[in-house]
Design a protein around this motif. Structure first.
Motif, short mmCIF file in Angstrom:
data_model
loop_
_atom_site.label_atom_id
_atom_site.label_comp_id
_atom_site.label_asym_id
_atom_site.label_seq_id
_atom_site.Cartn_x
_atom_site.Cartn_y
_atom_site.Cartn_z
N LEU A 131 0.83 -1.20 0.00
CA LEU A 131 0.00 0.00 0.00
C LEU A 131 0.87 1.25 0.00
CD1 LEU A 131 -2.84 1.31 0.40
CD2 LEU A 131 -2.47 1.06 2.87
N GLN A 132 0.60 2.12 -0.95
CA GLN A 132 1.25 3.43 -0.99
C GLN A 132 0.17 4.48 -0.82
OE1 GLN A 132 2.82 5.28 -4.74
NE2 GLN A 132 4.78 4.88 -3.71
N ILE A 133 0.40 5.40 0.11
CA ILE A 133 -0.61 6.39 0.48
C ILE A 133 -0.10 7.78 0.12
CG2 ILE A 133 -1.96 7.35 2.38
CD1 ILE A 133 -1.16 4.62 3.85
N ARG A 134 -0.91 8.53 -0.60
CA ARG A 134 -0.60 9.92 -0.94
C ARG A 134 -1.85 10.76 -0.73
NH1 ARG A 134 4.53 9.35 -1.95
NH2 ARG A 134 5.22 8.23 -3.77
N LEU A 135 -1.65 12.02 -0.46
CA LEU A 135 -2.78 12.94 -0.44
C LEU A 135 -3.24 13.16 -1.87
CD1 LEU A 135 -1.56 15.60 2.15
CD2 LEU A 135 -3.22 13.77 2.50
#
Length: 187
Positions: free
Chosen positions: A21-25
Motif C-alpha cells: 500500500l502506498q498512500i498519498r494525499l
C-alpha cells in the motif's frame, strides 16, 4: 457517520489481509503512476473484461478455451513477477482490513477525518495493481497504533469486482486452512 453509511459498509465482506500500500494525499499527487503499476492494473482489468468472452468460447469449443486459460495463467505468472518488482517502489506488505467499499490500515501519518487519499494497492499474491481514492472517515486506537478507516470513492465496477474476487478467494483459502488438520496434533 450516518446510519445509511454504516448499513452500506456492512453489505460487503471484510477480511484481514496483507497488501502492499502506498498512500498519498489526493490533492498533492502530481506524479504519474509508474509504467509498471499502470501495466499491472491494465492486465487485470483486461482479464476481468475477457472473462465473459472466455466463457462464451468455452461453450462452443472447449479446447480453444483451455488454450486461452493456459495463456492466461502464463500472463498471470508474468504479472506476479512484475508485481514483485513493483513492491520495491510501493513498499513491503502490511496488515490491513479490506472490503469492497473500504480499507482500514495503520500508518505512521494520521490523516485528518475527511481527507481524500490516493491509494496504490497491490493485492497479494496475485499482484493485482489498483489505484483508488479513499476518504478518511474514522480513527481507531489499537495495539499497533492509530488505525485509519477509509471509504473508497468513485470505484469503477471492474475495480470493485477485482476486490470482490480477491476477498472471496482469501475467504475460501482461510476456510480450507481452518478445515485442515493441524500437523502438530498428528505428532
Amino acid at each position: 457517520m450516518s446510519t445509511q453509511d454504516t448499513e452500506d459498509r456492512r453489505e460487503y465482506y471484510r477480511i484481514d489481509d496483507q497488501i502492499a500500500l502506498q498512500i498519498r494525499l489526493a490533492q498533492t499527487q502530481t506524479e504519474e503512476d509508474s509504467l509498471l503499476f499502470s501495466l499491472l492494473g491494465d492486465l487485470h482489468l483486461l482479464e476481468y473484461e475477457a472473462q465473459p468472452l472466455l466463457r462464451a468460447v468455452g461453450e462452443t469449443d472447449r479446447s480453444v478455451a483451455s488454450y486461452f486459460k493456459v495463456i492466461n495463467k502464463r500472463i498471470d505468472l508474468l504479472g506476479q513477477v512484475l508485481a514483485h518488482n513493483l513492491l520495491k517502489d510501493i513498499g513491503p506488505a502490511r496488515d490491513v482490513s479490506l472490503s469492497e467499499s473500504s480499507l482500514v490500515f495503520v500508518d505512521e501519518s494520521v490523516h485528518p477525518i475527511g481527507t481524500l487519499l490516493s491509494l496504490k494497492i497491490v493485492l497479494l499474491p496475485q499482484g493485482f495493481g489498483l489505484r483508488v481514492d479513499a476518504r478518511v472517515i474514522e480513527h481507531r486506537h489499537s495495539v499497533d497504533g492509530v488505525q485509519t478507516v477509509t471509504l473508497f470513492e468513485n470505484l469503477t465496477d471492474a475495480t470493485r469486482q477485482i476486490l470482490a474476487r480477491h476477498i472471496l478467494h482469501k475467504q475460501a483459502q482461510q476456510r480450507r486452512l481452518a478445515l485442515q488438520p493441524d500437523d502438530v496434533s498428528a505428532l
